[in-house]
Design a protein around this motif. Sequence first.
Motif, PDB file in Angstrom:
ATOM      1  N   UNK A  94      22.152  40.558   0.911  1.00 31.28           N
ATOM      2  CA  UNK A  94      23.196  39.976   0.087  1.00 31.28           C
ATOM      3  C   UNK A  94      24.318  39.557   1.021  1.00 31.28           C
ATOM      4  N   UNK A  95      24.830  38.367   0.845  1.00 34.08           N
ATOM      5  CA  UNK A  95      26.026  37.938   1.585  1.00 34.08           C
ATOM      6  C   UNK A  95      27.044  37.489   0.555  1.00 34.08           C
ATOM      7  N   UNK A  96      27.912  38.396   0.216  1.00 37.17           N
ATOM      8  CA  UNK A  96      28.864  38.147  -0.860  1.00 37.17           C
ATOM      9  C   UNK A  96      30.280  38.208  -0.309  1.00 37.17           C
ATOM     10  N   UNK A  99      32.840  40.319  -2.410  1.00 37.31           N
ATOM     11  CA  UNK A  99      32.864  41.761  -2.171  1.00 37.31           C
ATOM     12  C   UNK A  99      33.536  42.072  -0.841  1.00 37.31           C
ATOM     13  N   UNK A 100      33.302  41.208   0.132  1.00 42.13           N
ATOM     14  CA  UNK A 100      33.922  41.396   1.445  1.00 42.13           C
ATOM     15  C   UNK A 100      35.446  41.334   1.322  1.00 42.13           C
ATOM     16  N   UNK A 103      36.727  44.385  -0.429  1.00 43.61           N
ATOM     17  CA  UNK A 103      36.696  45.528   0.478  1.00 43.61           C
ATOM     18  C   UNK A 103      37.970  45.610   1.321  1.00 43.61           C
TER      19      UNK A 103
ATOM     20  N   UNK B  32      30.337  47.485   5.181  1.00 42.62           N
ATOM     21  CA  UNK B  32      30.086  46.123   4.682  1.00 42.62           C
ATOM     22  C   UNK B  32      28.657  45.645   4.877  1.00 42.62           C
ATOM     23  N   UNK B  35      26.623  44.045   2.118  1.00 45.22           N
ATOM     24  CA  UNK B  35      26.881  42.702   1.598  1.00 45.22           C
ATOM     25  C   UNK B  35      27.381  41.745   2.671  1.00 45.22           C
ATOM     26  N   UNK B  36      27.563  42.270   3.892  1.00 43.54           N
ATOM     27  CA  UNK B  36      27.896  41.380   5.016  1.00 43.54           C
ATOM     28  C   UNK B  36      27.650  42.093   6.333  1.00 43.54           C
ATOM     29  N   UNK B  37      26.538  41.780   6.966  1.00 44.52           N
ATOM     30  CA  UNK B  37      26.157  42.446   8.203  1.00 44.52           C
ATOM     31  C   UNK B  37      26.756  41.741   9.413  1.00 44.52           C
TER      32      UNK B  37
END
Lengths: 185, 185
Positions: A94-96, A99-100, A103, B32, B35-37
């Motif tokens: 998931x690349x959202x 949400x980032x 956060x 993260x 949702x974001x690596x």
Amino acid sequence: MELSPTAYVILGMVSREPRSGYEIKALVDRTTRFFWAASYGQIYPELKRLAAAGLVEGRDEPRGERRRTVYAITAAGTEALREWLRRPPETYEVRDEGLLKLFFAGALPAAEGVAILRDMRAHHLDLIERLREIEPKAEEKEDRTGDPYPLMVLYGGIELSEWFADWCERMESRLLEAAPTERSN
Amino acid sequence: MELSPTAYVILGMVSREPRSGYEIKALVDRTTRFFWAASYGQIYPELKRLAAAGLVEGRDEPRGERRRTVYAITAAGTEALREWLRRPPETYEVRDEGLLKLFFAGALPAAEGVAILRDMRAHHLDLIERLREIEPKAEEKEDRTGDPYPLMVLYGGIELSEWFADWCERMESRLLEAAPTERSN
DNA sequence: ACAGGCATGTAAATAGTTACATGATTCG
DNA sequence: CGAATCATGTAACTATTTACATGCCTGT
């Protein structure tokens, strides 16, 4: 022979009936795009690789003067597709950006986290609408083919977006309760 | 100046306190990543770019003989982070091989779609467990910092996975009802 | 005549992962 | 002593997007 998931998207798309690269792209955009996208830059080269590997077969079927190649799946292709379907899935990503941002929202003055949640909610509400537009076509297709899965996945996507939009709403209220719009009661 | 979302991840991670590239990576992996690596191959070069742009400042803080550079956010960096947080999110991407397989499950003999749903469900159950392991640390951190957002996002992730696992279960039952284990009434 | 859709393709850029190299420190 | 962890970095690879080029066909 190791194939990329995108290769299997193509295999899946031609498995029921032969299609051109252009048609595959259009189909992907109406269906799997929401959880697995593919661009022309992937589709056309991949079709050639699959043809070279004997998993699909291209046939010239021009419409008038306009050249056109439709690809049909071969027996080996069907076998490769089934074999892949039986392996457990590997990728779940998931690349959202929403949400980032949420956060890191602590870097913003208190009330502004709410704005992020509102943006996220609006996004999912919009997504739901676009998915609902697809619905009639998908329902009709299920009637024709008897294949329940594409519609199941579509309904799943709608339900998921509804959950997400609802979660945004709940979190928004929670923030507002915790910090009542500045000076309150 | 256009920065990549990964640049903002880094900015966000150093916004509360200075950290080394190694620490940033470890933090990303605990938080993260879902949702974001981000990998070392992105983090170290990006830190240098951010330093060159004046958004972070590196300082040598060796531990014993082991060299170590910690990066602190600058005023300009804080400004860039806030500005980004206030812009509506752009990226929302999902790459879910399970859903992709389910979508094409019609290419398999009837009962086998159930197996895909079971794999997906197992995956989300496992994810829930891993997220719950993070919980105590995140709760403790919220107590220390007063920042509610990281924990909010974590709870959101858990709830989302629970929804997903439940959906898989429901779809599984639906398939079993529709085709009761072969030859029925 | 022109817009929009059908149709195929490629080049360049960007993003991201993986694997490796190097070396210090800590803990059992 | 050896394994794990701390710490930084790069090279090579793979994946993917974007933009462009080309040209035909259909409907207004």
